[in-house]
Write a protein that holds these residues in place. Structure first.
Motif, PDB file in Angstrom:
ATOM      1  N   TYR A   1     -22.279 -53.700  42.307  1.00 53.23           N
ATOM      2  CA  TYR A   1     -23.044 -54.145  43.477  1.00 53.23           C
ATOM      3  C   TYR A   1     -23.711 -52.936  44.107  1.00 53.23           C
ATOM      4  CZ  TYR A   1     -23.990 -54.882  48.415  1.00 53.23           C
ATOM      5  OH  TYR A   1     -24.603 -54.894  49.641  1.00 53.23           O
ATOM      6  N   VAL A   2     -24.968 -53.083  44.542  1.00 52.91           N
ATOM      7  CA  VAL A   2     -25.664 -52.055  45.303  1.00 52.91           C
ATOM      8  C   VAL A   2     -26.538 -52.733  46.348  1.00 52.91           C
ATOM      9  CG1 VAL A   2     -25.707 -50.415  43.377  1.00 52.91           C
ATOM     10  CG2 VAL A   2     -27.655 -51.928  43.735  1.00 52.91           C
ATOM     11  N   ALA A   3     -26.973 -51.945  47.327  1.00 51.45           N
ATOM     12  CA  ALA A   3     -27.941 -52.404  48.325  1.00 51.45           C
ATOM     13  C   ALA A   3     -29.033 -51.346  48.408  1.00 51.45           C
ATOM     14  CB  ALA A   3     -27.272 -52.613  49.675  1.00 51.45           C
ATOM     15  N   TYR A   4     -30.184 -51.678  47.868  1.00 48.00           N
ATOM     16  CA  TYR A   4     -31.295 -50.723  47.752  1.00 48.00           C
ATOM     17  C   TYR A   4     -32.083 -50.657  49.060  1.00 48.00           C
ATOM     18  CZ  TYR A   4     -35.628 -48.678  46.016  1.00 48.00           C
ATOM     19  OH  TYR A   4     -36.726 -47.872  45.832  1.00 48.00           O
ATOM     20  N   PRO A   5     -32.471 -49.468  49.529  1.00 44.78           N
ATOM     21  CA  PRO A   5     -32.325 -48.163  48.877  1.00 44.78           C
ATOM     22  C   PRO A   5     -31.198 -47.292  49.430  1.00 44.78           C
ATOM     23  CG  PRO A   5     -33.974 -48.000  50.592  1.00 44.78           C
ATOM     24  CD  PRO A   5     -33.451 -49.419  50.640  1.00 44.78           C
ATOM     25  N   TYR A   6     -30.436 -47.786  50.382  1.00 47.21           N
ATOM     26  CA  TYR A   6     -29.504 -46.892  51.087  1.00 47.21           C
ATOM     27  C   TYR A   6     -28.140 -46.791  50.440  1.00 47.21           C
ATOM     28  CZ  TYR A   6     -33.124 -47.842  54.546  1.00 47.21           C
ATOM     29  OH  TYR A   6     -34.331 -48.008  55.169  1.00 47.21           O
ATOM     30  N   TRP A   7     -27.685 -47.876  49.828  1.00 45.16           N
ATOM     31  CA  TRP A   7     -26.344 -47.878  49.225  1.00 45.16           C
ATOM     32  C   TRP A   7     -26.470 -48.071  47.714  1.00 45.16           C
ATOM     33  CZ3 TRP A   7     -27.388 -50.371  53.859  1.00 45.16           C
ATOM     34  CH2 TRP A   7     -26.684 -49.893  54.973  1.00 45.16           C
ATOM     35  N   ARG A   8     -26.823 -47.014  47.016  1.00 46.71           N
ATOM     36  CA  ARG A   8     -26.936 -47.062  45.568  1.00 46.71           C
ATOM     37  C   ARG A   8     -25.572 -46.788  44.950  1.00 46.71           C
ATOM     38  NH1 ARG A   8     -33.144 -45.037  44.616  1.00 46.71           N
ATOM     39  NH2 ARG A   8     -33.617 -44.617  46.799  1.00 46.71           N
ATOM     40  N   PHE A   9     -25.468 -46.937  43.625  1.00 42.17           N
ATOM     41  CA  PHE A   9     -24.155 -46.883  42.985  1.00 42.17           C
ATOM     42  C   PHE A   9     -23.430 -45.575  43.245  1.00 42.17           C
ATOM     43  CE2 PHE A   9     -26.205 -44.431  39.656  1.00 42.17           C
ATOM     44  CZ  PHE A   9     -25.186 -43.632  39.161  1.00 42.17           C
ATOM     45  N   ASP A  10     -24.145 -44.441  43.259  1.00 42.88           N
ATOM     46  CA  ASP A  10     -23.475 -43.150  43.415  1.00 42.88           C
ATOM     47  C   ASP A  10     -22.850 -43.001  44.798  1.00 42.88           C
ATOM     48  OD1 ASP A  10     -26.069 -43.139  44.451  1.00 42.88           O
ATOM     49  OD2 ASP A  10     -26.339 -40.990  44.122  1.00 42.88           O
ATOM     50  N   ARG A  11     -23.546 -43.492  45.823  1.00 42.06           N
ATOM     51  CA  ARG A  11     -22.987 -43.420  47.175  1.00 42.06           C
ATOM     52  C   ARG A  11     -21.769 -44.325  47.319  1.00 42.06           C
ATOM     53  NH1 ARG A  11     -25.888 -44.989  53.014  1.00 42.06           N
ATOM     54  NH2 ARG A  11     -23.944 -44.851  54.234  1.00 42.06           N
ATOM     55  N   LEU A  12     -21.884 -45.567  46.852  1.00 45.11           N
ATOM     56  CA  LEU A  12     -20.767 -46.492  46.975  1.00 45.11           C
ATOM     57  C   LEU A  12     -19.561 -46.018  46.178  1.00 45.11           C
ATOM     58  CD1 LEU A  12     -22.670 -49.889  46.709  1.00 45.11           C
ATOM     59  CD2 LEU A  12     -21.761 -48.816  48.775  1.00 45.11           C
ATOM     60  N   ARG A  13     -19.794 -45.475  44.997  1.00 47.15           N
ATOM     61  CA  ARG A  13     -18.697 -44.987  44.162  1.00 47.15           C
ATOM     62  C   ARG A  13     -18.011 -43.793  44.800  1.00 47.15           C
ATOM     63  NH1 ARG A  13     -20.205 -44.050  38.003  1.00 47.15           N
ATOM     64  NH2 ARG A  13     -20.542 -46.305  38.196  1.00 47.15           N
ATOM     65  N   ALA A  14     -18.780 -42.957  45.487  1.00 45.55           N
ATOM     66  CA  ALA A  14     -18.206 -41.777  46.140  1.00 45.55           C
ATOM     67  C   ALA A  14     -17.455 -42.135  47.418  1.00 45.55           C
ATOM     68  CB  ALA A  14     -19.312 -40.767  46.448  1.00 45.55           C
ATOM     69  N   GLU A  15     -18.004 -43.061  48.200  1.00 45.43           N
ATOM     70  CA  GLU A  15     -17.419 -43.381  49.499  1.00 45.43           C
ATOM     71  C   GLU A  15     -16.262 -44.380  49.408  1.00 45.43           C
ATOM     72  OE1 GLU A  15     -20.583 -44.675  52.026  1.00 45.43           O
ATOM     73  OE2 GLU A  15     -21.472 -42.667  52.182  1.00 45.43           O
ATOM     74  N   GLU A  16     -16.372 -45.353  48.505  1.00 46.82           N
ATOM     75  CA  GLU A  16     -15.320 -46.365  48.367  1.00 46.82           C
ATOM     76  C   GLU A  16     -15.128 -46.690  46.889  1.00 46.82           C
ATOM     77  OE1 GLU A  16     -14.994 -49.267  51.825  1.00 46.82           O
ATOM     78  OE2 GLU A  16     -17.158 -48.982  51.710  1.00 46.82           O
ATOM     79  N   PRO A  17     -14.485 -45.792  46.158  1.00 46.21           N
ATOM     80  CA  PRO A  17     -14.328 -45.983  44.708  1.00 46.21           C
ATOM     81  C   PRO A  17     -13.690 -47.328  44.365  1.00 46.21           C
ATOM     82  CG  PRO A  17     -13.588 -43.791  45.374  1.00 46.21           C
ATOM     83  CD  PRO A  17     -13.825 -44.566  46.633  1.00 46.21           C
ATOM     84  N   GLU A  18     -14.241 -47.990  43.356  1.00 43.49           N
ATOM     85  CA  GLU A  18     -13.724 -49.224  42.769  1.00 43.49           C
ATOM     86  C   GLU A  18     -14.003 -50.483  43.602  1.00 43.49           C
ATOM     87  OE1 GLU A  18      -9.648 -48.919  41.625  1.00 43.49           O
ATOM     88  OE2 GLU A  18      -9.878 -46.899  40.815  1.00 43.49           O
ATOM     89  N   LYS A  19     -14.425 -50.320  44.850  1.00 42.58           N
ATOM     90  CA  LYS A  19     -14.603 -51.494  45.697  1.00 42.58           C
ATOM     91  C   LYS A  19     -15.783 -52.356  45.259  1.00 42.58           C
ATOM     92  CE  LYS A  19     -15.123 -52.961  50.509  1.00 42.58           C
ATOM     93  NZ  LYS A  19     -15.207 -52.534  51.929  1.00 42.58           N
TER      94      LYS A  19
END
Length: 232
Positions: A142-160
């Protein structure tokens, strides 16, 4: 967008005052789609009529010179979608010039607004069959473009916002996304249990807009049977 009511019994969508489509939409025509950096054409896959979607080779990301990120490469319909159900059959293959990091990226975008922001759930089919368990865990995203891309979400909340799912290149995969408020559930291949649950869609429950089919670097994508049904 050329929708103006039922077309050959395929389409029940109607135009809103701003030119977007409202109501149930099924099997849109090629001319109904807006294109963002992709090409779309009539084709077939596994003996079934389908849309074929590709991106230009020059747009493939080069990790030696740029950061790999999610982008807005998609064919989309300018609907006024908020809550409801989106269904589609998708398939992907690796392009002949696909980079090593290519995964057969393909998925759905929804609530695409006038500023180009959207929510998305997409697949990485090659991860599903990898020998590396970490890669397997990144089969669905899951991503929300353009602010929450996969790299940010994976870094901030891994696996969620990622999960494993049984996927493959080169076959039809049925995606069904249920959207309600700030929650989205992804169901694959007719299963009754979701492959991914997102309880906090980043743009919130009031976000609304278009629906599209998305791909990324190294992918030749196919889709058919796209259907969008807003909540009653």
């Amino acid at each position: 967008m050329t929708l103006s009511g039922p077309m050959d019994g395929r389409n029940e969508a109607v135009l809103a005052s701003d030119g977007s489509s409202t109501g149930v939409l099924s099997d849109p025509a090629l001319a109904d789609f807006l294109l963002s950096v992709v090409s779309l054409e009539h084709s077939s896959f596994e003996g079934a009529p389908a849309f074929k979607m590709t991106m230009p080779s020059k747009a493939v990301q080069d990790p030696r010179t740029e950061k790999l990120i999610d982008r807005n490469f998609m064919a989309w319909l300018p609907m006024d979608f908020s809550d409801g159900v989106i269904e589609v059959d998708v398939a992907s293959e690796l392009a002949p010039d696909a980079p090593a990091y290519a995964r057969g990226f393909i998925g759905l975008t929804f609530r695409i607004d006038k500023e180009g922001r959207f929510e998305s759930i997409y697949l990485r089919p090659t991860n599903s069959t990898a020998d590396d368990q970490v890669r397997r865990n990144h089969s669905v995203q899951y991503v929300a473009y353009p602010y929450w891309r996969f790299d940010r979400l994976r870094a901030e909340e891994p696996e969620k916002y990622e999960s494993y799912a049984e996927l493959d290149l080169g076959r039809w995969i049925h995606m069904r996304i249920l959207v309600s408020g700030a929650r989205a559930e992804l169901y694959l291949d007719g299963k009754t249990r979701p492959a991914l649950i997102v309880n906090d869609l980043k743009f919130g429950p009031d976000q609304r807009g278009g629906v599209g089919v998305w791909l990324e670097s190294g992918t030749i994508g196919y889709f058919r049977n796209l259907r969008v049904a807003p909540a009653p």
